[in-house]
Motif scaffolding. Structure first.
Motif, PDB file in Angstrom:
ATOM      1  N   SER A   7      22.064 -12.905 -30.461  1.00  0.00           N
ATOM      2  CA  SER A   7      23.230 -12.814 -31.334  1.00  0.00           C
ATOM      3  C   SER A   7      22.852 -13.062 -32.781  1.00  0.00           C
ATOM      4  CB  SER A   7      24.284 -13.807 -30.883  1.00  0.00           C
ATOM      5  OG  SER A   7      24.873 -13.295 -29.730  1.00  0.00           O
ATOM      6  N   CYS A  70      20.055 -10.038 -42.236  1.00  0.00           N
ATOM      7  CA  CYS A  70      18.980  -9.054 -42.255  1.00  0.00           C
ATOM      8  C   CYS A  70      19.570  -7.647 -42.310  1.00  0.00           C
ATOM      9  CB  CYS A  70      18.103  -9.199 -41.018  1.00  0.00           C
ATOM     10  SG  CYS A  70      16.745  -8.043 -40.986  1.00  0.00           S
ATOM     11  N   ASP A 383      22.946 -38.161 -37.650  1.00  0.00           N
ATOM     12  CA  ASP A 383      22.392 -37.424 -38.782  1.00  0.00           C
ATOM     13  C   ASP A 383      20.916 -37.135 -38.629  1.00  0.00           C
ATOM     14  OD1 ASP A 383      24.744 -37.197 -40.208  1.00  0.00           O
ATOM     15  OD2 ASP A 383      24.573 -39.259 -40.923  1.00  0.00           O
ATOM     16  N   TYR A 397      19.040 -20.120 -25.890  1.00  0.00           N
ATOM     17  CA  TYR A 397      19.978 -19.328 -26.687  1.00  0.00           C
ATOM     18  C   TYR A 397      19.339 -18.192 -27.481  1.00  0.00           C
ATOM     19  CZ  TYR A 397      23.165 -23.257 -25.778  1.00  0.00           C
ATOM     20  OH  TYR A 397      23.941 -24.219 -25.180  1.00  0.00           O
ATOM     21  N   ILE A 400      13.353 -16.504 -29.211  1.00  0.00           N
ATOM     22  CA  ILE A 400      12.217 -17.105 -29.902  1.00  0.00           C
ATOM     23  C   ILE A 400      11.553 -18.163 -29.027  1.00  0.00           C
ATOM     24  CG2 ILE A 400      11.588 -18.517 -31.906  1.00  0.00           C
ATOM     25  CD1 ILE A 400      13.986 -17.038 -33.280  1.00  0.00           C
ATOM     26  N   ASP A 402       9.041 -20.583 -30.038  1.00  0.00           N
ATOM     27  CA  ASP A 402       8.229 -21.324 -30.994  1.00  0.00           C
ATOM     28  C   ASP A 402       7.441 -22.454 -30.377  1.00  0.00           C
ATOM     29  OD1 ASP A 402       8.592 -20.320 -33.425  1.00  0.00           O
ATOM     30  OD2 ASP A 402      10.013 -21.805 -34.128  1.00  0.00           O
TER      31      ASP A 402
ATOM     32  N   LYS B   3      18.150 -33.647 -41.904  1.00  0.00           N
ATOM     33  CA  LYS B   3      18.454 -33.013 -40.626  1.00  0.00           C
ATOM     34  C   LYS B   3      18.502 -31.520 -40.920  1.00  0.00           C
ATOM     35  CE  LYS B   3      21.723 -32.767 -36.880  1.00  0.00           C
ATOM     36  NZ  LYS B   3      22.523 -33.546 -35.960  1.00  0.00           N
ATOM     37  N   MET B   4      17.730 -30.786 -40.139  1.00  0.00           N
ATOM     38  CA  MET B   4      17.691 -29.361 -40.402  1.00  0.00           C
ATOM     39  C   MET B   4      18.962 -28.698 -39.907  1.00  0.00           C
ATOM     40  SD  MET B   4      13.799 -28.985 -39.421  1.00  0.00           S
ATOM     41  CE  MET B   4      13.795 -30.657 -38.827  1.00  0.00           C
ATOM     42  N   ILE B   6      20.196 -26.085 -38.344  1.00  0.00           N
ATOM     43  CA  ILE B   6      19.775 -24.918 -37.574  1.00  0.00           C
ATOM     44  C   ILE B   6      20.861 -24.571 -36.580  1.00  0.00           C
ATOM     45  CG2 ILE B   6      18.083 -24.018 -35.928  1.00  0.00           C
ATOM     46  CD1 ILE B   6      16.211 -26.268 -37.118  1.00  0.00           C
ATOM     47  N   LYS B   7      21.310 -23.339 -36.659  1.00  0.00           N
ATOM     48  CA  LYS B   7      22.247 -22.882 -35.636  1.00  0.00           C
ATOM     49  C   LYS B   7      21.406 -22.169 -34.605  1.00  0.00           C
ATOM     50  CE  LYS B   7      26.351 -21.194 -35.749  1.00  0.00           C
ATOM     51  NZ  LYS B   7      27.248 -20.069 -36.015  1.00  0.00           N
ATOM     52  N   ASN B   8      21.286 -22.798 -33.478  1.00  0.00           N
ATOM     53  CA  ASN B   8      20.365 -22.234 -32.506  1.00  0.00           C
ATOM     54  C   ASN B   8      20.865 -20.988 -31.809  1.00  0.00           C
ATOM     55  OD1 ASN B   8      17.772 -23.170 -32.170  1.00  0.00           O
ATOM     56  ND2 ASN B   8      18.448 -25.086 -31.305  1.00  0.00           N
ATOM     57  N   ASP B   9      22.122 -20.616 -32.035  1.00  0.00           N
ATOM     58  CA  ASP B   9      22.551 -19.402 -31.348  1.00  0.00           C
ATOM     59  C   ASP B   9      22.664 -18.213 -32.294  1.00  0.00           C
ATOM     60  OD1 ASP B   9      24.597 -20.669 -32.498  1.00  0.00           O
ATOM     61  OD2 ASP B   9      25.875 -20.785 -30.716  1.00  0.00           O
ATOM     62  N   VAL B  10      22.030 -18.326 -33.438  1.00  0.00           N
ATOM     63  CA  VAL B  10      21.976 -17.174 -34.332  1.00  0.00           C
ATOM     64  C   VAL B  10      20.520 -16.946 -34.712  1.00  0.00           C
ATOM     65  CG1 VAL B  10      22.573 -16.318 -36.619  1.00  0.00           C
ATOM     66  CG2 VAL B  10      24.257 -17.573 -35.296  1.00  0.00           C
ATOM     67  N   VAL B  11      20.030 -15.761 -34.484  1.00  0.00           N
ATOM     68  CA  VAL B  11      18.659 -15.470 -34.880  1.00  0.00           C
ATOM     69  C   VAL B  11      18.678 -14.722 -36.196  1.00  0.00           C
ATOM     70  CG1 VAL B  11      16.482 -14.431 -34.213  1.00  0.00           C
ATOM     71  CG2 VAL B  11      18.015 -15.277 -32.468  1.00  0.00           C
ATOM     72  N   LYS B  12      18.001 -15.297 -37.163  1.00  0.00           N
ATOM     73  CA  LYS B  12      17.978 -14.647 -38.468  1.00  0.00           C
ATOM     74  C   LYS B  12      16.770 -13.732 -38.558  1.00  0.00           C
ATOM     75  CE  LYS B  12      20.697 -18.091 -40.688  1.00  0.00           C
ATOM     76  NZ  LYS B  12      20.792 -19.253 -41.538  1.00  0.00           N
ATOM     77  N   ASN B  13      16.933 -12.693 -39.352  1.00  0.00           N
ATOM     78  CA  ASN B  13      15.811 -11.795 -39.625  1.00  0.00           C
ATOM     79  C   ASN B  13      15.360 -10.939 -38.439  1.00  0.00           C
ATOM     80  OD1 ASN B  13      14.401 -10.764 -41.667  1.00  0.00           O
ATOM     81  ND2 ASN B  13      12.998 -12.476 -41.942  1.00  0.00           N
ATOM     82  N   ILE B  31       7.573 -17.735 -37.665  1.00  0.00           N
ATOM     83  CA  ILE B  31       8.034 -18.790 -36.782  1.00  0.00           C
ATOM     84  C   ILE B  31       9.538 -18.693 -36.648  1.00  0.00           C
ATOM     85  CG2 ILE B  31       6.233 -20.522 -37.015  1.00  0.00           C
ATOM     86  CD1 ILE B  31       8.079 -21.645 -39.313  1.00  0.00           C
ATOM     87  N   GLY B  32      10.040 -19.201 -35.574  1.00  0.00           N
ATOM     88  CA  GLY B  32      11.449 -19.043 -35.294  1.00  0.00           C
ATOM     89  C   GLY B  32      12.321 -19.909 -36.173  1.00  0.00           C
ATOM     90  N   LEU B  33      13.413 -19.352 -36.615  1.00  0.00           N
ATOM     91  CA  LEU B  33      14.466 -20.099 -37.285  1.00  0.00           C
ATOM     92  C   LEU B  33      13.967 -20.954 -38.449  1.00  0.00           C
ATOM     93  CD1 LEU B  33      16.157 -21.269 -33.991  1.00  0.00           C
ATOM     94  CD2 LEU B  33      16.767 -19.306 -35.347  1.00  0.00           C
ATOM     95  N   TYR B  35      11.492 -22.931 -38.679  1.00  0.00           N
ATOM     96  CA  TYR B  35      11.264 -24.282 -38.184  1.00  0.00           C
ATOM     97  C   TYR B  35       9.869 -24.330 -37.599  1.00  0.00           C
ATOM     98  CZ  TYR B  35      11.999 -28.211 -35.040  1.00  0.00           C
ATOM     99  OH  TYR B  35      11.913 -29.391 -34.385  1.00  0.00           O
ATOM    100  N   ASP B  36       9.055 -25.289 -38.035  1.00  0.00           N
ATOM    101  CA  ASP B  36       7.689 -25.237 -37.502  1.00  0.00           C
ATOM    102  C   ASP B  36       7.409 -26.421 -36.583  1.00  0.00           C
ATOM    103  OD1 ASP B  36       7.468 -27.212 -39.326  1.00  0.00           O
ATOM    104  OD2 ASP B  36       5.562 -26.554 -40.152  1.00  0.00           O
TER     105      ASP B  36
END
Ligand code: SF4
Ligand code: SF4
Ligand code: SF4
Lengths: 533, 44
Positions: A7, A70, A383, A397, A400, A402, B3-4, B6-13, B31-33, B35-36
């Motif tokens: 998604s 993108c 936090d 989800y 990826i 990683d 705190k990063m 990161i929305k883990n249910d959206v893949v950017k790029n 690398i994903g999102l 995040y390394d």
């Protein structure tokens, strides 16, 4: 149909015009002439940005909506969804999943780890091959359906590395603690520091590897902070030669914080060494396992060490929080604790090797999953980042992969190798006490050549297919059995992960959690977000 | 504290190409999102 997998964040396209037509509203792309007619209800959702990811997707793949992040979308003139004839794929497995009072049906491609949830009604239509073209297409692009005319879907995602970019440098085997679960079986009774010839050979071997641009030297042990002169010597050697090689170099260390000396602080600051610590939670948890030779808990000394690092302006990347009988029943307290001390952390169950084999502190089947679930449920209350939540969510989800320990093949002898003070090289630092897994010695050969040995090639090909249980598992596309843990538990690397039961529970739970938040309680989710923002 | 977000249910790029015989989806980032991993403890 709903799924987070693949998604994106969508938005309306500037090229799309809207016209009222007899049976609804026509959206038309001015440039391509692609169009769709939405009925009143769907149009209202479109207009008010209330469409879900699958509804947006229908527009997106026709060029009638765009991906916010993108713009790289090419739709060839030859492409026409209406010409596709999709059918069920033999690769796909299905199972019902109960979420509160609803039953969803999950279609999963076990090789990819892709999945889609269907309602009872959708599933009945799927069974009878009665899905509409767009529904088939949503399955198709996730590898959950095939096309009769052999259109293929090709995912080009980063793949496991061929050459290591991280080397764990075990600068000493000595340690000032004697933790009960230490997989390397370290303690104050033995200790061997890395010799200069091993340092030179390791540095040359890593920096001369042509295939890798960025190398991370990660100092571990034993306890790396008991040999700061060794770390300094190693780093200075790297600094002296690195300009000869076209490489970027980073340093990290993972310490127990018992011995935070000025020497260590100076080194960390001078060379910008990233620091991670090991900490199992508050005193009453940590003191049960992280003990010295006399069995005294080390918490107070660790806390002092952390304070000293921070007072000297050193940022701590995060803590490895080992989960076992001493803390698995306190997920809430762990989250609150790390939040209170302001430190990101990574909870993970005790791996089974070294002293753990006698002490049996690891979690029993199901305990780690329960702990994970509770931490996941309170992820927005803190936090700090819980890395395990991030890693598992990412694998369930998204496509990826990683995280090198939750993907087949794992990072052992790929992204990572480990070198002992005597020069012996291991595929992963987890093996550092196991002679059987020595890949070679840096004094005799280059790491690059060790990677070409038949037994190492074999190890690097350790995928789900090579493990009986994993080869049949629906979750194999989002999982990986830890090579050294499997060895520790079963004496055989070709076995499932010792925490396999928990893994399965976590994958199912994360699917349920997503469906609960995004399908069953969508409105509440929006409310929550708007309160936060 | 960082705190990063990161929305883990959206893949950017995600780059996408649709043609007659192939649908290609590739991931632009290395690398994903963005995040390394998690610092020192990228594994285990
Ligand atoms: S777990 Fe780390 S700190 Fe504890 S005994 Fe082993 S090497 Fe030392
Ligand atoms: S370790 Fe367990 S959950 Fe993971 S792929 Fe293997 S069988 Fe499946
Ligand atoms: S052996 Fe285990 S810890 Fe090492 S890289 Fe593989 S999965 Fe990760």
């Amino acid at each position: 149909m709903r799924s987070p997998w693949l998604s994106r964040e969508y938005e309306k396209s500037k090229d799309v015009t809207v016209k009222k037509v007899q049976n609804g509203y026509e959206l038309k792309n001015k440039k391509t002439s692609a169009s769709i007619v939405l009925n009143e209800e769907d149009y209202n959702k479109y207009e008010n940005d209330l469409m879900n990811e699958i509804e947006w997707e229908k527009l997106f793949y026709k060029g009638l909506a765009v991906d916010k992040n993108c713009k790289d979308l090419v739709i060839d003139n030859s492409f026409d969804i209406s010409k596709m004839e999709s059918l069920k794929s033999k690769k796909v497995e299905t199972f019902p999943l109960k979420v509160e009072n609803e039953t969803f049906h999950i279609l999963i491609n076990p090789d990819l780890g892709s999945w889609m949830s269907l309602t009872e009604e959708e599933y009945k239509r799927y069974e009878k091959n009665e899905l509409n073209q767009e529904e088939w297409f949503s399955l198709f692009i996730r590898g959950l359906a095939e096309d009769k005319n052999h259109t293929e879907v090709d995912f080009d995602f980063p793949i496991p590395a061929e050459y290591p970019s991280v080397i764990v440098v075990n600068i000493t085997t000595g340690c000032n603690l004697r933790c009960k679960y230490c997989f390397a079986d370290c303690g104050p009774f033995k200790g061997e520091d890395m010799t200069e010839d091993v340092m030179d050979a390791t540095i040359d071997s890593m920096l001369s590897m042509p295939q890798v641009k960025m190398i991370t030297f990660e100092f571990q042990g034993g306890e790396a902070s008991t040999n700061v002169p060794g770390m300094r010597k190693f780093i200075e050697k790297v600094e002296a030669v690195k300009s000869k090689y076209d490489k970027l170099v980073k340093y990290r260390t993972e310490i127990n914080c018992i011995l935070v000396t000025q020497e260590l602080i100076d080194l960390v600051k001078e060379f910008n060494v990233s620091v991670g610590v090991s900490l199992d939670g508050p005193k009453y948890m940590t003191d049960k396992t992280r003990v010295d030779i006399n069995g005294n808990g080390a918490y107070d000394r660790i806390a002092k060490g952390i304070k000293k690092l921070r007072e000297n302006g050193i940022y701590i990347d995060g803590a490895v929080c080992t989960i076992g009988q001493h803390n698995v029943m306190y997920p809430r307290q762990l989250m609150e604790y790390f939040d209170e001390i302001g430190m990101n952390f990574k909870p993970r169950p005790v791996n089974i090797l070294g002293r753990e084999k006698e002490n049996n502190l690891t979690t029993k089947p199901g305990e780690w999953a329960e702990c994970f679930k509770e931490m996941h449920q309170m992820r927005d209350e803190v936090d700090v980042e819980n890395f395990s939540v991030h890693i598992f969510e990412e694998n369930v989800y998204t496509p990826i992969r990683d995280y090198i320990c939750l993907r087949y093949p794992c990072g052992a002898a790929r992204e990572l190798v480990s070198v002992n003070p005597n020069g012996d090289v291991f595929p992963c630092d987890g093996f550092k006490g196991e002679k059987k897994f020595v890949m070679g010695n840096v004094l005799n050969e280059k790491i690059e050549d060790m990677l070409k040995k038949p037994e190492i090639i074999e190890l690097r090909k350790r995928t789900a297919k090579t493990i009986e249980k994993c080869s049949k598992c629906m979750f194999r596309g989002m999982c990986c059995s830890c090579c050294y843990s499997a060895y520790g538990k079963f004496g055989d690397i070709y076995r499932e992960d010792p925490h396999c039961t928990d893994r399965r529970q976590i994958y199912l739970y994360l699917m349920q959690s997503w469906l609960k938040d995004h399908v069953l309680h969508k409105g509440e989710q929006n409310e929550k977000q708007s309160i936060h923002s | 504290m960082k705190k990063m977000a990161i929305k883990n249910d959206v893949v950017k790029n995600l780059k996408t190409k649709l043609t007659n015989n192939k649908v290609s989806i590739s991931f632009g980032n290395k690398i994903g999102l963005g995040y390394d991993g998690c610092g020192t403890h990228t594994h285990k």
